[in-house]
Design a protein around this motif. Sequence first.
Motif, mmCIF file in Angstrom:
data_model
loop_
_atom_site.group_PDB
_atom_site.id
_atom_site.type_symbol
_atom_site.label_atom_id
_atom_site.label_comp_id
_atom_site.label_asym_id
_atom_site.label_seq_id
_atom_site.Cartn_x
_atom_site.Cartn_y
_atom_site.Cartn_z
ATOM 1 N N ARG A 233 -5.303 -22.434 -21.521
ATOM 2 C CA ARG A 233 -5.906 -22.440 -22.740
ATOM 3 C C ARG A 233 -7.501 -23.122 -22.887
ATOM 4 N NH1 ARG A 233 -3.021 -20.934 -27.084
ATOM 5 N NH2 ARG A 233 -0.850 -20.659 -26.866
ATOM 6 N N LYS A 234 -7.567 -24.250 -22.121
ATOM 7 C CA LYS A 234 -9.199 -24.853 -22.118
ATOM 8 C C LYS A 234 -9.918 -23.646 -21.222
ATOM 9 C CE LYS A 234 -7.993 -29.515 -22.258
ATOM 10 N NZ LYS A 234 -8.798 -30.101 -23.404
ATOM 11 N N SER A 235 -9.414 -22.952 -20.072
ATOM 12 C CA SER A 235 -10.154 -21.906 -19.497
ATOM 13 C C SER A 235 -10.672 -20.819 -20.442
ATOM 14 C CB SER A 235 -9.385 -21.362 -18.308
ATOM 15 O OG SER A 235 -9.232 -22.599 -17.306
ATOM 16 N N ILE A 236 -9.571 -20.549 -21.211
ATOM 17 C CA ILE A 236 -10.040 -19.340 -22.366
ATOM 18 C C ILE A 236 -10.989 -19.956 -23.335
ATOM 19 C CG2 ILE A 236 -9.116 -18.096 -24.083
ATOM 20 C CD1 ILE A 236 -6.239 -17.835 -22.479
ATOM 21 N N GLU A 237 -10.962 -21.006 -23.740
ATOM 22 C CA GLU A 237 -12.032 -21.378 -24.781
ATOM 23 C C GLU A 237 -13.388 -21.629 -24.202
ATOM 24 O OE1 GLU A 237 -10.623 -25.518 -25.502
ATOM 25 O OE2 GLU A 237 -8.919 -24.737 -26.940
ATOM 26 N N ALA A 308 -7.454 -19.491 -14.456
ATOM 27 C CA ALA A 308 -7.122 -20.894 -13.877
ATOM 28 C C ALA A 308 -6.295 -20.524 -12.696
ATOM 29 C CB ALA A 308 -6.250 -21.802 -15.083
ATOM 30 N N PRO A 309 -7.091 -20.066 -11.659
ATOM 31 C CA PRO A 309 -6.499 -19.783 -10.445
ATOM 32 C C PRO A 309 -6.005 -20.968 -9.811
ATOM 33 C CG PRO A 309 -8.683 -19.533 -10.184
ATOM 34 C CD PRO A 309 -8.741 -19.616 -11.587
ATOM 35 N N ASP A 310 -6.356 -22.085 -10.222
ATOM 36 C CA ASP A 310 -5.751 -23.278 -9.160
ATOM 37 C C ASP A 310 -4.908 -24.023 -9.925
ATOM 38 O OD1 ASP A 310 -7.664 -22.888 -7.341
ATOM 39 O OD2 ASP A 310 -9.196 -23.842 -8.365
ATOM 40 N N ALA A 311 -4.487 -23.600 -11.069
ATOM 41 C CA ALA A 311 -3.390 -24.180 -11.887
ATOM 42 C C ALA A 311 -1.943 -23.780 -11.373
ATOM 43 C CB ALA A 311 -3.309 -23.663 -13.300
#
Length: 589
Positions: A233-237, A308-311
């Motif tokens: 969600r933080k990445s989408i923001e 977020a590829p590293d999540a």
Amino acid sequence: MTNDMVKVDSKIDPITFEVLRNTFQYACDRMSTIMQRTSFSPILADILDYSNAIYDPQLRLLSQAANCPVHLAAMQFSADASTARFPIDTLKPGDVIALNDPYQGGTHINDITFTMPIFHEGEILGFAVSRGHWMDLGGGAAGGQSFGTHVAAEGLRLPPIKLYENYEINRDFLAIIMNNTRTPHFVKGDLQAHLGALKSAETELQRAATRYGTETIKAAMSDLIGYTERIVRKSIEDIPDGDYTAEDFADTDGFSPDPIKVKVTLRVRGSEITVDFTGSDPVCKGAVNSPYANTASAALYSLQFFLAPDAPSNAGMFAPIKLVIPDNCWLNAKWPSPTIGCTTLASSKITSAIWQALAQAIPDRVTGSTCSECNWFVSSTMDKDGRSDVFSDLPAGGWGGTPFNDGMSVTMDPLGNCMNMAAETAELFFPIEYEAFELRQDSAGAGKYRGGLGAVFKVRYLCDGELGMETARTREGSPGVNGGGRSAVQRSSHIYPDGREIVIGGLSPNGDWTNPLLAGHRFAYDEQFKFESTGGGGWGDPKQRPARKVLEDVLDEYISIEAARDVYGVAIDPASMTIDEAQTSRLRG
């Protein structure tokens, strides 16, 4: 965005959380190691066309190995369909449910999914799920590549069946499967490999539960999924709110001369994205249709490359993403629409369309499209002693240029982390010879950062054979972004012993175009199949590429002197192989 930037709101201490997060990942990785080392068929043992994951007691994805992205999100739908047929509260240790039905969470018929509950002290601790592409499950042509108009032509379609009970296989179901394949010599070994992978996940989760307790394990599962969701969600923001629309195309469905359109609109609002396929073409007559699970999987993995590829990979990745896939759309296929090309053709075009839409939103982060093809071919063989077999390969192409460097050459499309079959393995198993697998000059899309290169692939038959081929990008190459150019077109050819070469899929030298979806194309002894894969799209204006890099590409034979001049505006003296600075200045304006 790094994982440690997102606070873990956990009921357990941070050290235990990290230990268990890695335990879940290790369980998946061990599943894949066992699959590779114990499977019999080369498509599993050498090409690595399989995927493995574990799920929590509520059947939410918990962790997955770095296997085939196009499998991994779709496996959720298969697990759901399996437990809809066999409810969770009726399952017992050692039950394994198998299915490959494209309309019940499957993709194409060759991909079989196995779901097994994992118990600890009498209660379900989670699920292990393993999916593999099997070499052949019958149908009208080897590997199911008949490219007909009905799914029945593609092979044995299994609804959810309880293939194992108490770890013992159902002999009747096994006999049915064995009777519906051209490669029964691979089936038992591959089944044992899947079961071994499932049991290894069972062992690891039970070991962790014994050490930490069931309640701690379940708490860690929920915390991990929530942790990933917050990262995504933080990445989408970070993506500007807005609507971003793009299109891509499959060359044909095998019947219509018209391209088949993917249209996608990304609606970014705060911490959520809606992926809307409204405007895509209707269901096709031919076998490139994509069932819902495959389309969903393609959309989800395509976005994760830039979110977020590293999540940690789990259900939290998908929670902020909503899908709109209209009925009667070729990306929401229902029975009896044929689907053999869904994972290999349709999903790669979905990825390309989504990446082009993202290029409007985050142009400084996105890459040019990859070759956007799996180039899956499969061939039956019949040797001089009458022994029949099936072999397959995936001639890779290039990836797109990035904002920082050139694209990777001859690398599997993002849909799968698969390998090309080693020539030594292919020649040991089958009556063929690999004649060439080399970089293809001028195949990459031009750009400030050019795409990676495709390849020239040749295989010689030492027997009679019939080849099926799924491919596209034969009308035009993969698109670039931010001013980058398209890559070259792909092409399939038949080479005869006297040296004659005939295009059997794609554009011929005189400009005629031939349907590239081949079904049962015959080869005789000493004849060759040749395939020319494409590169990735370019990133940025080719005229901004440093002239010295263009010269290096010419010296490496990645691009021709003519392309250096006509596309990049760099004049190179063929005698001295140096840059003509004056002419280059004029060409570049």
